[in-house]
Design a protein around this motif. Structure first.
Motif, PDB file in Angstrom:
ATOM      1  N   UNK A   9     -13.660   6.549   6.152  1.00  0.00           N
ATOM      2  CA  UNK A   9     -12.744   5.767   5.411  1.00  0.00           C
ATOM      3  C   UNK A   9     -11.320   6.255   5.806  1.00  0.00           C
ATOM      4  N   UNK A  10     -10.430   5.286   5.889  1.00  0.00           N
ATOM      5  CA  UNK A  10      -9.321   5.487   6.540  1.00  0.00           C
ATOM      6  C   UNK A  10      -8.296   5.862   5.141  1.00  0.00           C
ATOM      7  N   UNK A  11      -7.472   6.943   5.186  1.00  0.00           N
ATOM      8  CA  UNK A  11      -6.547   7.212   4.092  1.00  0.00           C
ATOM      9  C   UNK A  11      -4.956   7.307   4.746  1.00  0.00           C
ATOM     10  N   UNK A  21      -8.420  10.694   7.746  1.00  0.00           N
ATOM     11  CA  UNK A  21      -9.757  10.523   6.933  1.00  0.00           C
ATOM     12  C   UNK A  21      -9.598  11.258   5.593  1.00  0.00           C
ATOM     13  N   UNK A  22     -10.937  11.366   4.950  1.00  0.00           N
ATOM     14  CA  UNK A  22     -10.701  11.706   3.681  1.00  0.00           C
ATOM     15  C   UNK A  22     -11.017  13.252   3.771  1.00  0.00           C
ATOM     16  N   UNK A  23     -10.367  14.049   2.616  1.00  0.00           N
ATOM     17  CA  UNK A  23     -10.593  15.567   2.453  1.00  0.00           C
ATOM     18  C   UNK A  23     -11.959  15.478   1.630  1.00  0.00           C
ATOM     19  N   UNK A  67       0.850  -1.350  -0.137  1.00  0.00           N
ATOM     20  CA  UNK A  67      -0.218   0.018   0.077  1.00  0.00           C
ATOM     21  C   UNK A  67       0.902   1.180  -0.048  1.00  0.00           C
ATOM     22  N   UNK A  68       0.739   2.051  -1.166  1.00  0.00           N
ATOM     23  CA  UNK A  68       1.684   3.289  -1.177  1.00  0.00           C
ATOM     24  C   UNK A  68       0.797   4.348  -0.662  1.00  0.00           C
ATOM     25  N   UNK A  69       1.498   5.302   0.263  1.00  0.00           N
ATOM     26  CA  UNK A  69       0.711   6.323   0.977  1.00  0.00           C
ATOM     27  C   UNK A  69       0.588   7.378  -0.098  1.00  0.00           C
ATOM     28  N   UNK A  70      -0.413   8.163   0.003  1.00  0.00           N
ATOM     29  CA  UNK A  70      -0.631   9.444  -0.666  1.00  0.00           C
ATOM     30  C   UNK A  70       0.354  10.572   0.044  1.00  0.00           C
ATOM     31  N   UNK A  71       1.297  11.117  -0.940  1.00  0.00           N
ATOM     32  CA  UNK A  71       2.101  12.315  -0.369  1.00  0.00           C
ATOM     33  C   UNK A  71       1.236  13.545  -0.515  1.00  0.00           C
ATOM     34  N   UNK A 131      -4.271  18.511  12.065  1.00  0.00           N
ATOM     35  CA  UNK A 131      -5.129  18.504  10.923  1.00  0.00           C
ATOM     36  C   UNK A 131      -6.447  19.099  11.423  1.00  0.00           C
ATOM     37  N   UNK A 132      -7.332  19.430  10.483  1.00  0.00           N
ATOM     38  CA  UNK A 132      -8.603  19.879  10.691  1.00  0.00           C
ATOM     39  C   UNK A 132      -9.708  19.850   9.427  1.00  0.00           C
ATOM     40  N   UNK A 133     -10.631  20.604   9.319  1.00  0.00           N
ATOM     41  CA  UNK A 133     -11.430  20.324   7.977  1.00  0.00           C
ATOM     42  C   UNK A 133     -11.433  21.555   7.360  1.00  0.00           C
ATOM     43  N   UNK A 134     -11.666  21.588   6.060  1.00  0.00           N
ATOM     44  CA  UNK A 134     -11.643  22.652   5.361  1.00  0.00           C
ATOM     45  C   UNK A 134     -12.875  23.390   5.383  1.00  0.00           C
TER      46      UNK A 134
END
Length: 197
Positions: free
Chosen positions: A167-169, A128-130, A90-94, A153-156
């Motif tokens: 969903x875990x990212x 989590x997801x953006x 599983x490759x992480x999203x940079x 982190x926070x939310x937009x």
């Protein structure tokens, strides 16, 4: 009819009823679907035969298949690996920090790996997801025996009312230290624990 013939007939009848019940149970699980992976099809020549589950009247999916049970939001997906297969990578999203998020809070990271230059730290974490979970910034503090890295982190706030699915990212961010790590440990500021360096 002799007693032996009657017993034989009863045993044969029991075997037939059992076979019909097992066949009916296997056919009634219509919610389970098999999807072949790697070009083999169920029952194809050279494919591994399905093995029965202990105590069940249905067959275990053969290796190399993805099995979906249920439908809609309650569906679950599983993969049956073949013996000797390597686990999937599983490759992480940079990601880079995006300042300006709302409701900031620290989040723990999984690993922090220091590069050969002793200043570049690759930090992997699960979020989590953006736009519900967005990396805002990274704080770094330097001590005599440790360097503390804290992810926030926070939310937009510009995203409006959106659904936030659970969903875990798997994400990764690159942190460049102002000075060399110099043998110090890396501490996760969100939980106050050392992380592998």
């Amino acid at each position: 009819m002799s007693r032996t013939a009657t017993i034989s007939l009863a045993i044969a009848f029991t075997v037939i009823i059992g076979a019909v019940a097992a066949s009916s149970a296997a056919g009634s699980d219509a919610a389970t679907q098999e999807h072949s992976v790697g070009g083999s099809t169920p029952g194809a020549a050279g494919a591994e035969p399905a093995e029965p589950s202990p105590g069940a009247g249905t067959a275990t999916p053969r290796c190399g298949t993805t099995v979906t049970s249920g439908s809609g939001p309650d569906a679950s997906v599983g993969f049956t690996a073949c013996p000797g297969d390597e686990p999937p990578v599983v490759h992480p999203q940079i990601v880079e920090p995006t300042p300006g998020m709302a409701n900031l809070h620290p989040i723990a990271f999984d690993t922090a790996k220091v590069g050969d230059d002793d200043r570049t730290v690759t930090v992997d974490f699960v979020t989590g997801v953006a736009p519900c979970s967005v990396l805002d910034h990274v704080d770094v503090s330097y001590g005599a025996g440790a360097v503390t890295i804290t992810l926030f982190e926070g939310h937009d706030p510009d995203s409006g009312m959106v659904a936030c699915p659970a969903i875990a990212v798997f994400e990764r961010t690159i942190v460049t230290l102002d000075r060399s790590l110099g043998g110090r440990t890396i501490v996760d500021g969100a939980i106050g624990a050392d992380r592998p360096a």
